[in-house]
Scaffold this active site. Structure first.
Site, PDB file in Angstrom:
ATOM      1  NE  ARG A  93     101.440  31.005  47.877  1.00 36.50           N
ATOM      2  CZ  ARG A  93     100.990  30.128  48.755  1.00 36.50           C
ATOM      3  NH1 ARG A  93     100.179  30.523  49.718  1.00 36.50           N
ATOM      4  NH2 ARG A  93     101.350  28.871  48.698  1.00 36.50           N
ATOM      5  CG  HIS A 106     102.526  33.328  55.281  1.00 38.17           C
ATOM      6  ND1 HIS A 106     103.075  33.654  54.066  1.00 38.17           N
ATOM      7  CD2 HIS A 106     101.789  32.207  55.050  1.00 38.17           C
ATOM      8  CE1 HIS A 106     102.713  32.777  53.152  1.00 38.17           C
ATOM      9  NE2 HIS A 106     101.924  31.880  53.728  1.00 38.17           N
TER      10      HIS A 106
END
Length: 308
Positions: free
Chosen positions: A223, A271
């Site tokens: 993250r 991502h």
């Protein structure tokens, strides 16, 4: 019992793909999609991804919260009733994609591919140090991290795992808790796959980098909030970190003015290390929907105390 999808950052095409699978499994499903949720009292199950903070207050009969992916930090960081369970997605394809991405990063660092791309552009013939010896450390040894360790070890690299708590038996060398320095002494490539919890926010910071062996390479696929972004470039400039492969960021999309775009030792990907497949994920949510109606145990339920 009604189900609502709240994922404002997903495209209409993505949402339609999810709703298509839900309706295929249960054609009579009472399904509403944000922002067009007209009957909030009918909603007992919500399916979330990067939802507006505080929106769960709006559903008085909420009984289950489902993440659309493997991560649940977007849920844990927000309010939800204490007695409402939270589930996540577990998909072998997620593991496959994540492991392949990390293996790519390990091999690129080991064989210096980025250096050779630059040499290609400048027409430089440099045969010096074509391989960098690599020992790989993975922080976070759950399903994803464990598979990364297995595959990287299978390629012949020394591997070490690190986690929050002790393990009675683990198939690779393993450190935990306050043994972080011992872990970092063993490796020169660190892969972050930690769950995001209050303890791990900002875990990758200047103090962490100073504990690394000089020249350690960083791969962050967990993250964005694990990394204090302002600490990374100074750590590279000071030689603690030799470079980084980053797939997650504090703000996404990564702003065009962000210095990571321009730094020659930082590789940015948008991502994409591991993408949830709606055809695999939606049936898991529907299984939990049916389990909830039947009073059966839920699958892939997370521990709220651990945060994952």
């Amino acid at each position: 019992m009604g189900l609502a999808i709240i994922a404002p950052n997903k495209s209409a095409e993505e949402i339609n793909a999810w709703t298509g699978v839900f309706k295929e499994i249960n054609p009579t499903l009472d399904l509403q999609v944000f922002p067009d949720i007209k009957d909030k009292e009918a909603v007992e199950v919500v399916v979330l991804w990067q939802h507006p903070k505080g929106i769960l207050h709006d559903f008085p009969n909420l009984r289950l919260v489902c993440s659309m992916g493997s991560g649940v930090d977007h849920i844990m960081a927000d309010y939800y009733p204490e007695n409402v369970p939270v589930t996540r997605i577990v998909d072998p394809r997620l593991t496959f994609s994540m492991t392949n991405y990390v293996v790519m990063g390990v091999l690129n660092f080991h064989r210096q591919i980025l250096r050779y791309i630059k040499d290609n552009q400048s027409k430089t013939w440099d045969m010096s140090q074509p391989e960098i010896p690599v020992s790989v450390g993975v922080m976070g040894v759950g399903e994803l991290g464990g598979d990364v360790l297995d595959k990287v070890a299978g390629l012949g690299f020394p591997v070490v795992g690190y986690g929050n708590s002790p393990k009675s038996s683990f198939r690779h060398p393993y450190y935990y808790g306050n043994q972080l320095q011992d872990f970092l002494n063993e490796v020169n490539l660190v892969v972050c796959l930690l769950p995001l919890t209050p303890k791990t926010v900002g875990f990758l910071n200047k103090d962490f980098f100073k504990k690394c062996q000089k020249g350690t390479y960083l791969i962050n696929v967990a993250r964005g909030k694990h990394l204090l972004e302002e600490d990374l470039i100074p750590a590279i400039n000071e030689g603690f970190i030799s470079g980084a492969l980053l797939d997650v960021f504090q703000k996404e999309p990564l702003p065009a003015a962000h210095p990571f775009w321009e730094h020659d030792k930082i590789t940015v990907t948008p991502h994409i290390a591991s993408i949830t497949n709606h055809k695999a994920a939606a049936p898991q949510i529907m299984e939990n929907y049916n389990n909830l109606m039947a009073g059966k145990p839920l699958i892939n339920q997370i521990s709220k105390t651990q945060g994952y």
